[in-house]
Design a protein around this motif. Structure first.
Motif, short mmCIF file in Angstrom:
data_model
loop_
_atom_site.label_atom_id
_atom_site.label_comp_id
_atom_site.label_asym_id
_atom_site.label_seq_id
_atom_site.Cartn_x
_atom_site.Cartn_y
_atom_site.Cartn_z
N GLN A 112 0.80 -1.21 0.00
CA GLN A 112 0.00 0.00 0.00
C GLN A 112 0.84 1.27 0.00
O GLN A 112 0.32 2.35 -0.36
CB GLN A 112 -0.93 0.00 1.23
CG GLN A 112 -1.97 -1.10 1.23
CD GLN A 112 -1.46 -2.41 1.83
OE1 GLN A 112 -0.27 -2.72 1.77
NE2 GLN A 112 -2.37 -3.19 2.40
N ASN A 113 2.10 1.19 0.40
CA ASN A 113 2.95 2.37 0.41
C ASN A 113 3.48 2.73 -0.98
O ASN A 113 4.07 3.80 -1.16
CB ASN A 113 4.14 2.15 1.36
CG ASN A 113 3.73 2.16 2.82
OD1 ASN A 113 2.66 2.65 3.16
ND2 ASN A 113 4.57 1.61 3.67
N VAL A 114 3.27 1.84 -1.93
CA VAL A 114 3.77 2.04 -3.29
C VAL A 114 2.62 2.53 -4.18
O VAL A 114 1.54 1.95 -4.18
CB VAL A 114 4.35 0.73 -3.87
CG1 VAL A 114 4.92 0.97 -5.27
CG2 VAL A 114 5.41 0.17 -2.94
N HIS A 115 2.84 3.62 -4.89
CA HIS A 115 1.81 4.16 -5.78
C HIS A 115 1.38 3.10 -6.79
O HIS A 115 2.19 2.29 -7.25
CB HIS A 115 2.36 5.38 -6.53
CG HIS A 115 1.32 6.13 -7.30
ND1 HIS A 115 0.98 5.82 -8.59
CD2 HIS A 115 0.53 7.19 -6.95
CE1 HIS A 115 0.05 6.64 -9.02
NE2 HIS A 115 -0.25 7.48 -8.04
N TRP A 116 0.08 3.11 -7.12
CA TRP A 116 -0.45 2.02 -7.96
C TRP A 116 0.25 1.91 -9.31
O TRP A 116 0.46 0.80 -9.83
CB TRP A 116 -1.96 2.18 -8.16
CG TRP A 116 -2.40 3.35 -8.98
CD1 TRP A 116 -2.72 4.59 -8.54
CD2 TRP A 116 -2.58 3.37 -10.40
NE1 TRP A 116 -3.09 5.41 -9.59
CE2 TRP A 116 -3.01 4.67 -10.75
CE3 TRP A 116 -2.43 2.43 -11.42
CZ2 TRP A 116 -3.28 5.06 -12.06
CZ3 TRP A 116 -2.70 2.81 -12.73
CH2 TRP A 116 -3.11 4.11 -13.03
N LYS A 117 0.69 3.03 -9.89
CA LYS A 117 1.40 2.96 -11.17
C LYS A 117 2.76 2.28 -10.99
O LYS A 117 3.19 1.50 -11.84
CB LYS A 117 1.58 4.36 -11.74
CG LYS A 117 0.30 4.97 -12.31
CD LYS A 117 0.59 6.29 -13.01
CE LYS A 117 -0.67 6.85 -13.65
NZ LYS A 117 -0.43 8.14 -14.33
N GLN A 118 3.40 2.58 -9.86
CA GLN A 118 4.69 1.96 -9.59
C GLN A 118 4.51 0.48 -9.26
O GLN A 118 5.34 -0.35 -9.64
CB GLN A 118 5.38 2.67 -8.43
CG GLN A 118 6.83 2.25 -8.23
CD GLN A 118 7.53 3.08 -7.17
OE1 GLN A 118 6.92 3.94 -6.53
NE2 GLN A 118 8.81 2.84 -6.97
N ARG A 119 3.41 0.15 -8.58
CA ARG A 119 3.13 -1.25 -8.30
C ARG A 119 2.97 -2.04 -9.59
O ARG A 119 3.46 -3.17 -9.73
CB ARG A 119 1.85 -1.40 -7.46
CG ARG A 119 2.01 -1.06 -6.00
CD ARG A 119 0.93 -1.72 -5.15
NE ARG A 119 -0.41 -1.38 -5.56
CZ ARG A 119 -1.14 -0.40 -5.05
NH1 ARG A 119 -0.62 0.39 -4.11
NH2 ARG A 119 -2.38 -0.19 -5.46
N GLU A 120 2.27 -1.45 -10.57
CA GLU A 120 2.11 -2.12 -11.86
C GLU A 120 3.46 -2.38 -12.51
O GLU A 120 3.70 -3.45 -13.08
CB GLU A 120 1.24 -1.26 -12.79
CG GLU A 120 -0.24 -1.27 -12.45
CD GLU A 120 -1.06 -0.53 -13.49
OE1 GLU A 120 -0.47 0.17 -14.34
OE2 GLU A 120 -2.30 -0.67 -13.46
N ASN A 121 4.34 -1.40 -12.42
CA ASN A 121 5.68 -1.54 -13.00
C ASN A 121 6.47 -2.62 -12.26
O ASN A 121 7.18 -3.43 -12.89
CB ASN A 121 6.41 -0.20 -12.94
CG ASN A 121 7.76 -0.25 -13.64
OD1 ASN A 121 7.89 -0.73 -14.76
ND2 ASN A 121 8.79 0.25 -12.97
N HIS A 122 6.35 -2.63 -10.93
CA HIS A 122 7.06 -3.63 -10.14
C HIS A 122 6.57 -5.04 -10.48
O HIS A 122 7.38 -5.97 -10.63
CB HIS A 122 6.85 -3.36 -8.65
CG HIS A 122 7.68 -2.24 -8.14
ND1 HIS A 122 7.77 -1.91 -6.80
CD2 HIS A 122 8.49 -1.35 -8.79
CE1 HIS A 122 8.58 -0.88 -6.65
NE2 HIS A 122 9.02 -0.52 -7.84
#
Length: 241
Positions: free
Chosen positions: A119-129
């Protein structure tokens, strides 16, 4: 899904007429109708279920390791270093986003490439991860239960519960990330157990697995989670007022 439908208020009943809504899950509250009846016509809901609902699947190994809190990180590193040497695709679960972030940072410092998904990671960055993890750029992902549902994890070899889940429902979803159709045949699960509450949940899971039965009280866990979210939302609304 319920949270999404509630955003439409009472208009949901008429708004979704003629629309097919499909809700699936490895766990499902038995009193689901009571939660959804204000939004949808429950008489028209068709329910299809297998005999595996609320059960732990047994076609892959699941190992539980009792550890002292003081040696938890050391024990974890011994496990993950073996995975790293064999280039295993490993998914690590923690109960808190702060723990997931810490493990990701610690592993990278130990030259074990790892990305985080919480949850601490922005959703766009989560998608990239997730893309990097799925495509093999990184073999280790540290996550919360945010990654226990909805993601294609057929590539995962090993699930590690760094924190043992607080309820049986979350355990079912976490271990369901491996042993999937089309996935590697060598997939397995390792759980670190370091507190009395975890032992209590583990005992219910192990007893059900040995008897090949549904896990007892798993439904109560789901109901409690839903009610907790409803109460939290109400408190926030009251504070705003």
């Amino acid at each position: 899904m319920i949270t999404f439908l509630r955003k439409f208020g009472q208009s949901a009943v008429s708004l979704f007429q003629g629309v097919r809504i499909i809700m699936t899950g490895a766990t499902f509250p038995t009193n689901f109708d009571a939660y959804i009846s204000e939004l949808l016509d429950v008489e028209n809901i068709q329910k299809i279920s297998t005999d595996q609902l609320h059960r732990v699947l047994l076609h892959f190994p699941q190992k539980f390791i009792r550890v002292a809190l003081s040696r938890k990180l050391e024990s974890f590193m011994e496990i993950i270093e073996k995975d790293s040497s064999k280039q295993k695709k490993t998914l690590i679960f923690s109960n808190k986003a702060s723990t997931a972030d810490f493990l990701s940072m610690h592993l990278n410092e130990q030259n074990i490439p790892c990305i985080n998904f919480d949850q601490n990671v922005h959703w766009k960055q989560r998608e990239n991860h997730y893309r990097k993890f799925a495509e093999g750029e990184v073999n280790v992902m540290s996550a919360t239960d945010l990654a226990s549902r909805g993601l294609d994890t057929t590539m995962v070899n090993h699930v590690i519960n760094f924190d043992f889940p607080l309820n049986a429902a979350d355990y079912i979803h976490r271990v369901g990330r491996v042993g999937r159709i089309g996935g590697p045949g060598s997939s397995h699960v390792t759980s670190l157990v370091d507190n009395p509450l975890a032992v209590e949940v583990l005992n219910r899971i192990e007893l059900a697995a040995r008897k090949n039965q549904e896990i007892q009280n798993v439904n109560n866990n789901i109901v409690r989670i839903i009610q907790h979210r409803i109460d939290k939302k109400q408190r926030i609304q009251e504070n705003v007022k």
